[in-house]
Write a protein that holds these residues in place. Structure first.
Motif: not given
Ligand code: ANZ
Ligand code: ZN
Length: 810
Positions: A227, A253, A332, A335, A413
């Motif tokens: 991603s 993010t 996590l 990640y 991932r």
């Molecule tokens: C803000 C946000 C807003 C997100 C939104 C998602 C939706 P993928 O796509 O699988 O790579 N994330 C980042 N690091 C994480 C961690 N260590 N443990 C759990 N979740 C984590 O997933 C990336 C998204 O997973 C990131 O984007 C973050 O949430 C979350 F409307 O940021 B997101």
């Protein structure tokens, strides 16, 4: 009439095949080759129907290509290390080694009884020291290339048995042996850097399109999980900086377009910031955090959302708002950066968490659906107000980069592969620990490092760690007294290169792990057959190892498996056959009652290979009946060395029809075996053979009977080999299943076939002169369907030229 006796026939040919070695591959051959591989089994002691299906599919392919002059490698072996052997040792006081070797022998006997055309010479067991030797050498080569490293990781630990537990040994968070609450303990582990190959593993999936099932390709893609996103720092507010000694929190993010909707920040229980402020927390907060830390990753994934307010604030990089930092069990540590900007308005998980703990929810994007809504939408504030989707995300990343606030990053991932296990029955990791030199790889001339035979396997601790002669070692670097590593390798390591070992001739197994020359000839595997349960891990590790061994100079191809066939499950009464469901049909019982040919015919006839197969006792009976008839009616043919010459112009219509059906079956056979994209629908081929056999029975010309047997035996040999060899020997003097030219004249007849259906259901077939007129054809159709029309009234006659006659009756 003579009677079919599968026991004697099958035994005779199995013995013949074993004695003559007809299934051994040729080495240094200039012939075209086929490498047909079914996934090797774990030596549980008995095969199940899933195995039978897997191996019958592979065997049909191997036999087909052998019959057509290919040099075929069709090997089998055993994935012989692993936990069940140790469990048997604990439960039944058996040595894992004797348990494993006994089981392998029992299973080899079952393979033989099924008539599988495996190479006996290339049969391997991954627990053999000669296999371990090369695996350890590869390990050391990878270590030296920097592809293996040690890192602390959390493992399931039983505080009473003082042992590491595999995930499957943790039941409801408790030790399987003593029911003690399992905790997570940090220990040094070995990791292979599969992440170095993440991009290539993803890219090369494209080269497999159309050759592997789309489902498997998608699963691999998602598992690698590439991603694109934004990584940036959230500065801690000044008192929090003082309290923790930490300047800022890095977050990752994929949705920088939602940044104006951030209302809090969530971090993993293992995040360094948690440690930094831990002492300042109250008892209840401390206890909750420890409980989260002691939950395994697997259990966290299904646990309800939980959090603890750390009392620390960070500053929003664009609005300067203060945001609270929470520890959350769903973040996590391994990640991204272990910290997340939380946007409850646009992320369901963040939303649930915000609701539970009363945190604010702020909409950042215009959305069609009610919140939380993760759809793309126009940004509601800031310099990029109005932008949406990728455009908005790109603009935000650029903005952060230009202002030195963050940067665009690619995340995978996929995690590095933890390969060490604290168990006895595995390949020892060839590392020695020296007080002066640290972790040093063993000298190659000392390999293999083998398992000590004398061990007490109790389930408490790793028996190797307490085995003094095993643990004793000299440092390979400085020669001082040192300690041997007691961890063994994950069994997935063995299955990551066994297909290369098979392609290395047995008499070279002592000299090399992988023979570059013969591997270049045999690989890629032309067809790899196995269950969908291996869609991710095994196939990914095998692809990865192939690439690593390529880079180590052992060969030069990129992907090991040219085609992958994922077979469907075997069901009974609608559910997967499983001991726990009590719906298992034991292959042994079927072999005993009907013989191998019946089992093989049923398995390949009941469903296309990639579809689920519902077990059906009537179907087994039917398969057996067909074979019995095939055996009995062979007396209508006569022994000959040459196929009879048949003058087509002198035949009547049933005779012509029989020949046409036979040659149709022959064409079908070529189609089914060689049109790979159709996934080998053996069921349609078998149906075609049955039709041809029925047509043969409807006529009485001995030449046609003989020609018919010649053709049918050749088509059916890959499916029901024993009876085909038996009848071929009886009629044609030797087993000859080579290519038969399709006699196209049988199709160019002056007659054509009409199907006769009643209320849409096919009842008969008729052969009519091409010159025949409609009334004559309908009349002939009535004759043929006489017995079904008896006592009914024909309401309508539907005539489809060149195709069918249908009677609508009441
Ligand atoms: C803000 C946000 C807003 C997100 C939104 C998602 C939706 P993928 O796509 O699988 O790579 N994330 C980042 N690091 C994480 C961690 N260590 N443990 C759990 N979740 C984590 O997933 C990336 C998204 O997973 C990131 O984007 C973050 O949430 C979350 F409307 O940021 B997101
Ligand atoms: Zn040393």
């Amino acid at each position: 009439m003579r009677s079919y006796n599968p026991k004697t026939i099958e035994k005779k040919w199995q013995q013949h095949w074993a004695e003559t070695g007809v299934f051994e591959p040729e080495w240094d051959s200039n012939k075209p080759k086929k490498y047909i591989l079914s996934m090797f089994p774990y030596p549980s002691g008995a095969i199940h129907m899933g195995h039978v299906r897997n191996y019958c599919i592979g065997d049909a392919l191997a036999r087909y290509y052998r019959n057509r002059g290919f040099n075929v490698l069709h090997p089998i072996g055993f994935d012989a290390f692993g936990m069940p052997a140790e469990n048997a040792a604990i439960k039944h006081k058996l040595h894992p080694k004797s348990w494993t070797y006994d089981n392998m022998n029992a299973m080899r006997a079952e393979f033989r009884a099924l008539g599988l055309s495996f190479s006996a010479q290339q049969d391997l067991a991954t627990c053999d020291p000669i296999y371990t030797k090369w695996e350890q050498e590869f390990f050391i080569e990878m270590w030296e290339k920097g592809l293996i490293y040690r890192k602390k990781a959390l493992l399931n630990w039983c505080p009473k048995d003082l042992t590491v537990l595999a995930n499957e040994q943790v039941i409801d968070g408790k030790c399987w042996r003593c029911d003690t609450q399992v905790v997570q303990k940090e220990m040094e582990q070995y990791y292979i850097k599969i992440t170095d190959y993440a991009e290539e593993l993803l890219e090369d999936l494209q080269t497999l399109e159309g050759k592997w099932s789309p489902q498997v390709l998608l699963m691999q893609k998602n598992w690698i999980g590439k991603s694109h996103g934004l990584q940036f720092g959230l500065s801690l507010e000044s008192s929090a900086k003082e309290r923790s000694g930490i300047e800022s929190l890095e977050v990752f993010t994929t949705r920088p377009d939602t940044i104006f909707g951030v209302t809090y920040c969530a971090i993993a229980p293992e995040h360094p910031l948690v440690q930094a402020v831990f002492a300042t927390l109250d008892t209840q907060a401390k206890e909750s955090i420890i409980a989260m830390q002691n939950t395994s990753a697997k259990d966290r994934a299904i646990a309800p959302k939980q959090g603890v307010d750390l009392g620390v604030k960070v500053i929003h990089p664009l609005t300067d708002e203060l945001l609270p930092v929470w520890v959350a069990n769903f973040v996590l540590m391994d990640y991204g950066s272990g910290a997340v900007m939380s946007v409850p308005a646009h992320d369901e998980r963040d939303f649930d968490f915000a609701k539970k703990y009363g945190l604010p929810i702020k909409q950042a994007l215009q959305t069609q659906n009610p919140l939380p809504c993760s759809d793309d939408g126009a940004m509601l504030e800031g310099a990029f107000k109005g932008l949406s989707g990728d455009e908005a995300r790109q603009a935000m990343i650029k903005h952060f980069e230009q202002n030195g606030l963050g940067r665009g990053v690619v995340q995978y991932r996929l995690r590095d592969w933890g390969v060490s296990r604290q168990r006895y029955w595995g390949a020892p990791i060839p590392i020695v620990h020296c007080d002066d030199c640290g972790a040093v790889p063993e000298r190659l001339e000392n390999l293999p490092i083998t398992l000590p035979e004398e061990v007490a396997i109790t389930g408490e601790g790793n028996p190797l760690a307490s085995h003094s002669s095993f643990m004793h070692a000299l440092c390979p670097k400085c020669g001082k007294q040192a300690r041997r590593e007691s961890d063994t390798m994950d069994t997935f390591v063995e299955s990551s290169w066994y297909f290369l070992r098979y392609a290395t001739r047995r008499d070279k197994w002592e000299q090399c792990g992988i023979d570059t020359k013969s591997v270049a000839y045999w690989l890629q595997v032309d067809e790899y057959i196995g269950g969908i349960e291996h869609a991710i891990l095994h196939l990914l590790y095998a692809r990865f190892f192939t690439k690593v061994l390529r880079d180590l100079g052992y060969h030069s191809f990129n992907e090991p498996f040219a085609h992958l066939l994922t077979q469907g499950m075997v069901l009974k009464d609608g559910a997967k056959m499983a001991k726990s469901k009590g719906n298992v049909v034991n292959p042994k019982d079927i072999l005993h009652a009907y013989g191998a040919d019946t089992a093989r015919l049923f398995i390949l006839f009941a469903a296309p290979p990639i579809k689920e197969l519902e077990w059906n006792d009537n179907g087994v009976e039917g398969a057996n009946r067909f074979i019995r008839r095939l055996y009995e009616r062979a007396q209508n043919a006569y022994p000959t060395k040459e196929t009879p010459r048949i003058d087509g112009s002198k035949l009547d219509s049933t005779q012509k029809l029989a020949r046409k059906k036979l040659y149709e079956a022959l064409q079908k056979s070529q189609e089914v075996f060689t049109k790979r994209q159709n996934n080998y629908n053996f069921n349609t081929l078998i149906a075609s053979c049955m039709e041809a056999f029925n047509a043969l029975n409807a006529q009485d010309n001995p030449d046609i009977w003989t020609e018919g047997y010649f053709i049918l035996l050749s088509i059916l040999e890959p499916i029901i080999p024993h009876i085909c060899w038996e009848l071929s020997e009886e009629l044609f003097g030797l087993a000859n299943f080579g290519e038969i030219k399709v006699d196209s004249s049988v199709f160019a007849s002056d007659e054509m076939i009409y199907a006769v259906t009643i209320n849409g259901k096919k009842r008969a077939e008729i052969s009519v002169q091409t010159s025949a007129q409609k009334p004559q054809i309908i009349e002939q159709a009535k004759q043929a369907a006489q017995k079904w029309l008896l006592g009914t009234t024909i309401k309508k006659e539907v005539f489809v030229p060149n195709k069918l006659v249908n009677f609508v009756v009441v």
